[in-house]
Scaffold this motif. Sequence first.
Motif, short mmCIF file in Angstrom:
data_model
loop_
_atom_site.label_atom_id
_atom_site.label_comp_id
_atom_site.label_asym_id
_atom_site.label_seq_id
_atom_site.Cartn_x
_atom_site.Cartn_y
_atom_site.Cartn_z
N SER A 115 75.89 15.08 150.21
CA SER A 115 74.43 15.07 150.29
C SER A 115 74.02 15.75 151.58
CB SER A 115 73.89 13.64 150.29
OG SER A 115 74.18 13.02 149.07
N ILE A 116 73.04 16.64 151.48
CA ILE A 116 72.55 17.31 152.68
C ILE A 116 71.04 17.20 152.74
CG2 ILE A 116 74.49 18.92 152.80
CD1 ILE A 116 72.62 21.08 151.68
N THR A 117 70.52 17.27 153.93
CA THR A 117 69.08 17.29 154.15
C THR A 117 68.74 18.58 154.87
OG1 THR A 117 69.01 14.89 154.32
CG2 THR A 117 67.15 16.11 155.26
N ILE A 118 67.82 19.32 154.31
CA ILE A 118 67.36 20.56 154.92
C ILE A 118 65.88 20.39 155.23
CG2 ILE A 118 67.00 23.04 154.58
CD1 ILE A 118 69.46 22.98 152.74
N ARG A 119 65.53 20.53 156.49
CA ARG A 119 64.15 20.33 156.89
C ARG A 119 63.36 21.63 156.98
NH1 ARG A 119 66.85 16.26 159.91
NH2 ARG A 119 66.22 14.22 159.15
N GLN A 120 64.02 22.73 156.84
CA GLN A 120 63.34 24.03 156.86
C GLN A 120 63.39 24.60 155.44
OE1 GLN A 120 65.77 25.72 159.98
NE2 GLN A 120 64.05 25.61 161.40
N MET A 121 62.29 24.42 154.72
CA MET A 121 62.21 24.77 153.31
C MET A 121 62.67 26.20 153.03
SD MET A 121 61.48 23.61 150.43
CE MET A 121 61.54 24.52 148.93
N GLU A 122 62.36 27.11 153.94
CA GLU A 122 62.69 28.51 153.70
C GLU A 122 64.20 28.75 153.68
OE1 GLU A 122 62.17 27.88 158.10
OE2 GLU A 122 61.00 27.34 156.33
N LYS A 123 65.01 27.80 154.16
CA LYS A 123 66.47 27.97 154.18
C LYS A 123 67.16 27.33 152.97
CE LYS A 123 66.82 28.49 159.13
NZ LYS A 123 67.49 28.08 160.35
N LEU A 124 66.41 26.64 152.13
CA LEU A 124 67.02 25.92 151.01
C LEU A 124 67.71 26.85 150.02
CD1 LEU A 124 67.60 23.37 149.42
CD2 LEU A 124 65.31 23.55 148.44
N GLY A 125 67.05 27.92 149.62
CA GLY A 125 67.65 28.85 148.66
C GLY A 125 68.95 29.43 149.15
N SER A 126 68.99 29.88 150.40
CA SER A 126 70.23 30.47 150.92
C SER A 126 71.31 29.40 151.10
CB SER A 126 69.98 31.23 152.22
OG SER A 126 69.46 30.38 153.20
N ALA A 127 70.93 28.15 151.40
CA ALA A 127 71.91 27.07 151.51
C ALA A 127 72.55 26.81 150.15
CB ALA A 127 71.26 25.81 152.05
N LEU A 128 71.75 26.83 149.09
CA LEU A 128 72.30 26.65 147.75
C LEU A 128 73.23 27.81 147.38
CD1 LEU A 128 69.14 25.40 145.82
CD2 LEU A 128 71.20 24.09 146.34
N ASP A 129 72.80 29.02 147.69
CA ASP A 129 73.59 30.20 147.40
C ASP A 129 74.93 30.15 148.13
OD1 ASP A 129 73.80 32.74 146.07
OD2 ASP A 129 73.49 33.70 148.01
N LEU A 130 74.92 29.79 149.40
CA LEU A 130 76.16 29.69 150.17
C LEU A 130 77.07 28.58 149.64
CD1 LEU A 130 74.80 30.20 153.81
CD2 LEU A 130 76.29 31.75 152.52
N SER A 131 76.48 27.48 149.19
CA SER A 131 77.27 26.38 148.63
C SER A 131 78.05 26.83 147.41
CB SER A 131 76.37 25.21 148.25
OG SER A 131 75.71 24.71 149.37
N VAL A 132 77.38 27.57 146.53
CA VAL A 132 78.03 28.05 145.32
C VAL A 132 79.11 29.07 145.67
CG1 VAL A 132 77.66 29.34 143.17
CG2 VAL A 132 76.07 27.52 143.83
N GLY A 186 60.76 15.61 149.69
CA GLY A 186 60.07 14.42 150.19
C GLY A 186 59.47 14.71 151.56
N VAL A 187 58.88 13.69 152.12
CA VAL A 187 58.27 13.80 153.44
C VAL A 187 59.20 13.10 154.42
CG1 VAL A 187 56.28 13.19 154.85
CG2 VAL A 187 55.98 13.82 152.45
N PHE A 188 59.65 13.81 155.44
CA PHE A 188 60.60 13.25 156.40
C PHE A 188 59.99 12.09 157.18
CE2 PHE A 188 62.44 13.35 160.74
CZ PHE A 188 63.67 12.83 160.41
N ASP A 189 58.81 12.29 157.73
CA ASP A 189 58.14 11.23 158.50
C ASP A 189 56.68 11.23 158.10
OD1 ASP A 189 57.21 9.36 160.29
OD2 ASP A 189 57.77 10.47 162.08
#
Length: 144
Positions: free
Chosen positions: A29-46, A59-62
């Motif tokens: 499980s990972i948490t990414i707080r910078q929405m713009e990096k989510l797509g590349s994080a998924l791509d790198l994971s695959v 979700g909302v962090f705080d």
Amino acid sequence: MHYGIQPMYKYQENRQPELIGYQTTQNLSITIRQMEKLGSALDLSVKAGANRVNQISFGVFDSREAQMQALELAVKDARKRAEVALNADGESALKMIQLNISSGSNPPPTPAYGRDMGKAENSAPELMPGQTDITVTVQAVFTF
């Protein structure tokens, strides 16, 4: 991180299942707080070997600051409504004597994918988040 080991069986009619090996899984499980990096994080994971990507959620962090703003607006709205009702009856000078507060947030949005996930492309998936509402409900009792 979670690891799982499960037995694998061969099933044949009229025979007991035969153990043929074990299947292991590793869940991260990972948490990414910078929405713009989510797509590349998924791509790198695959590209690194992940063969399943499940349960993407937003979700909302705080949410405390947003809840405090919503509470302030809700109390002001309750007071304004009470003042309007009293003014219509020729009364004024309100004093709050009781306040009940409940808060929460709506379920986070399900991500919408901006491309056909079945297509083999060389670019990161585009995920488009929705909106998460934070709500505060107040019940106020005033006296005049």
